[in-house]
Design an enzyme around this catalytic site. Structure first.
Site, mmCIF file in Angstrom:
data_model
loop_
_atom_site.group_PDB
_atom_site.id
_atom_site.type_symbol
_atom_site.label_atom_id
_atom_site.label_comp_id
_atom_site.label_asym_id
_atom_site.label_seq_id
_atom_site.Cartn_x
_atom_site.Cartn_y
_atom_site.Cartn_z
ATOM 1 N N CYS A 64 0.824 -1.205 0.000
ATOM 2 C CA CYS A 64 0.000 0.000 0.000
ATOM 3 C C CYS A 64 0.864 1.264 0.000
ATOM 4 C CB CYS A 64 -0.950 -0.005 1.191
ATOM 5 S SG CYS A 64 -0.113 0.234 2.777
ATOM 6 N N HIS A 200 6.049 6.582 -2.309
ATOM 7 C CA HIS A 200 7.390 7.109 -2.595
ATOM 8 C C HIS A 200 7.287 8.588 -2.955
ATOM 9 C CE1 HIS A 200 8.258 2.824 -4.311
ATOM 10 N NE2 HIS A 200 8.377 2.830 -2.995
HETATM 11 FE FE1 CFM Z 1 13.273 0.641 -5.255
HETATM 12 FE FE2 CFM Z 1 11.225 -0.055 -3.971
HETATM 13 FE FE3 CFM Z 1 13.718 -0.820 -3.248
HETATM 14 FE FE4 CFM Z 1 12.693 -1.714 -5.499
HETATM 15 FE FE5 CFM Z 1 11.700 -3.620 -3.990
HETATM 16 FE FE6 CFM Z 1 10.281 -2.048 -2.438
HETATM 17 FE FE7 CFM Z 1 12.725 -2.833 -1.679
HETATM 18 MO MO1 CFM Z 1 10.734 -4.511 -1.709
HETATM 19 S S1 CFM Z 1 11.426 -0.147 -6.092
HETATM 20 S S2 CFM Z 1 14.627 -1.081 -5.117
HETATM 21 S S3 CFM Z 1 12.374 -3.709 -6.134
HETATM 22 S S4 CFM Z 1 12.740 1.094 -3.173
HETATM 23 S S5 CFM Z 1 9.620 -3.705 -3.556
HETATM 24 S S6 CFM Z 1 9.341 -0.155 -2.790
HETATM 25 S S7 CFM Z 1 10.993 -2.574 -0.504
HETATM 26 S S8 CFM Z 1 12.836 -4.698 -2.580
HETATM 27 S S9 CFM Z 1 14.556 -1.700 -1.441
#
Ligand code: CFM
Length: 547
Positions: A64, A200
């Site tokens: 979410c 984000h």
């Molecule tokens: Fe960017 Fe993310 Fe991340 Fe990501 Fe991810 Fe994530 Fe993550 Mo889970 S887009 S790289 S592939 S910040 S889904 S919201 S939490 S691994 S560090």
């Protein structure tokens, strides 16, 4: 069996048809637009539908908006008190669940590190009915009295938006009252956007509005950069910082792995922004450029070759022979060990196949590591990426802004009256571009994948299982929600969000860790031996009447 032989076993058009066959016609039509058979067209790759609502009833892999804001962007910053305004469940399920590590710094383990706490207003029925603003003010006061932090961030959960608590005014009043603690709030209710991606954006806006540029005290060091979109999962950020240090590059602020409030506050002093996860943080990169004149380049520290390439890009930008030589020396020193480890693993991994369905950048970045192992990615996709993450930033002007995206604030940023300072002249930027340094650009996942591979947005539980049954990859990479259902199909599964209990996988040392881990997983037959008890000994037998 080699990858090439496997690839001819199935036709991607058949796989796509099979994936959507059981859906009602309307659902099948919608999903078909999110499943793309990759091909190289004259002007890029085929168009994919992304960043749209998940169809109700489908078990999505997504999270979410609150998760994207509170957990992903703000979670890794150790000295900000992250206070959740909402029912306790939202705090509990966001408490230490993402493996973002931190180093409490010179102050030692007793230094300011609030990451291990779960701060919450613990809303009850009566707060929902009569309003929760007073309770929020009391909680902010309590956190201030107990910890005297530099900063308190307030996060709204779904009920807060529904009842209309004014968290921004409460935060502003508390900030004025304290005088020495920056308090601000995020309207990041879980329902606010179609996925964590909206969170984000909301986080980026507020970090930029309330923190970046707050501290003008000069940061010492040579070759000053910020690393944007690196979250120190499993210690990735530690490894990247080790390499930067060795090269003599000063990383002022990582957004937001192993970061502090002051790092964000001084980020405007950097001379270059290196963007790792484009999806989660490209907004900050653009805003830093508009307001302070700092250019940005895309980097990737997942994969040893990608790491070397990214270091060279940074060195090329600074145009200083001393740095260029140092970077080459570091690469030359680190690579032999990496190459030896890759060679050892390749004996078992070469020609094997992988699938990965992760967030908004890793399904792309990790293909580098698999390439280094001689493994082919036969299908991949993001949970919540936008079209530009698949097709590249060149499609940005053509993306239709729907009502869900319009719901997320776009902040107006202008050049800072006193502090805007273009780091390079237009002429110098032109020369660098001619030399091949690409600014403000990201080409996306699709151009890096082979023709005939399947690129799938917002894959769901049902399709994941179907895809594994049909294409039988040697390894499947996703998250905890997929882990056990995939293993039950007899296929090894690696979590690329949390890394299971492993990592770091970034940089040079990380690449070695990853080679060894994947070698271990694809060499083990244990999952294929496993059978669920009911497969041997069904409690019911017979067929359904319609069969
Ligand atoms: Fe960017 Fe993310 Fe991340 Fe990501 Fe991810 Fe994530 Fe993550 Mo889970 S887009 S790289 S592939 S910040 S889904 S919201 S939490 S691994 S560090």
């Amino acid at each position: 069996m080699g990858a090439a032989e496997k690839l001819v076993q199935w036709d991607p058009t058949d796989i796509k048809a099979e994936l959507i066959k059981k859906y009602p016609p309307k659902v099948a039509r919608k999903r078909a637009k999110q499943i793309m058979i990759n091909e190289a067209l004259e002007n890029g790759t085929p168009e994919i539908t992304a960043n749209v609502r998940t169809i109700p009833g489908i078990i999505t892999m997504r999270g979410c908006t609150y998760a994207g804001c509170k957990g992903v962007i703000m979670g890794p910053t150790r000295d900000i008190v992250n206070l959740v305004h909402g029912p306790i469940g939202c705090s509990f399920y966001a408490w230490l669940t993402r493996r973002n590590q931190t180093d409490p710094g010179p102050e030692g383990p007793d230094g300011e590190n609030f990451m291990t706490y779960a701060f919450s207003t613990d809303m009850q029925d009566q707060d929902i009915i009569f309003g929760g603003e007073k309770k929020l003010a009391t909680a902010i006061q309590e956190a201030y009295d107990l910890f005297h932090p530099k900063s308190i961030a307030v996060f709204a959960t779904c009920p807060v938006g529904l009842i209309g608590d004014d968290i921004h005014t409460v935060s502003k009043q508390m900030k004025e009252k304290f005088g020495d603690c920056n308090v601000y709030a995020f309207s990041c209710e879980g329902y606010k956007g179609v996925s964590q991606s909206a969170g984000h954006h909301i986080a980026n806006n507020q970090v930029f509005r309330h923190i970046v540029g707050e501290n003008d005290e000069p940061v010492e060091g040579e070759y000053k950069i910020n690393l944007l979109g690196e979250y120190n999962i499993g210690g990735d950020g530690f490894e990247i910082d080790r390499i930067f240090k060795k090269c003599g590059i000063t990383n002022i602020s990582t957004f937001s792995g192993n970061s502090t409030y002051n790092q964000f506050a001084t980020a405007h002093q950097a001379d270059l922004n290196a963007v790792m996860c484009h999806r989660s943080i490209n907004y900050v990169a653009d805003m830093l450029e508009t307001k302070f004149g700092i250019p940005w380049v895309k980097v990737n520290f997942i994969g040893a070759n990608a790491t070397a390439k990214s270091l060279r890009k940074i060195a090329a930008y600074f145009e200083d022979q001393k740095l260029i030589d140092k970077v080459e020396a570091v690469i030359a020193e680190e690579m032999p060990e990496v190459e030896a480890a890759a060679k050892e693993a390749q004996a078992h991994t070469d020609g094997k196949t992988a699938m990965m369905f992760v967030g908004g950048s890793r399904a792309h970045h990790y293909q580098e590591l698999f390439n280094e192992l001689g493994m082919k990615t036969i299908s991949a996709g993001y949970e919540f990426a936008h079209r530009d993450d698949y097709e590249g930033r060149r499609v940005l002007p053509f993306i239709k802004i729907d009502a869900d995206s319009r719901n997320i604030e776009e902040i107006e940023v202008e050049a800072d009256e006193t502090r805007y300072n273009p780091r390079k002249t237009e002429e110098a930027m032109k020369v660098l571009k001619e030399k091949g340094v690409k600014f403000k650009d990201y080409e996306g996942l699709a151009p890096d994948m082979d023709e005939g591979t399947l690129i799938i947005d917002d894959l769901n539980q049902y399709e994941a299982e179907k895809l594994v049954e049909l294409m039988k990859p040697d390894i499947f990479c996703a998250g905890i929600k997929e882990k056990f259902s995939i293993q039950k199909l007899g296929v090894p599964m690696k979590q690329l969000h949390s890394y299971d209990s492993g990592g770091p996988y970034a940089g040079f040392k990380g690449a070695i860790n990853f080679y060894q881990e994947i070698d271990r997983l694809v060499s083990s037959k244990v999952w294929s031996y496993m059978k669920a008890p009911w497969q041997d000994n069904p409690q019911l037998s017979g067929t359904f009447v319609w069969e």
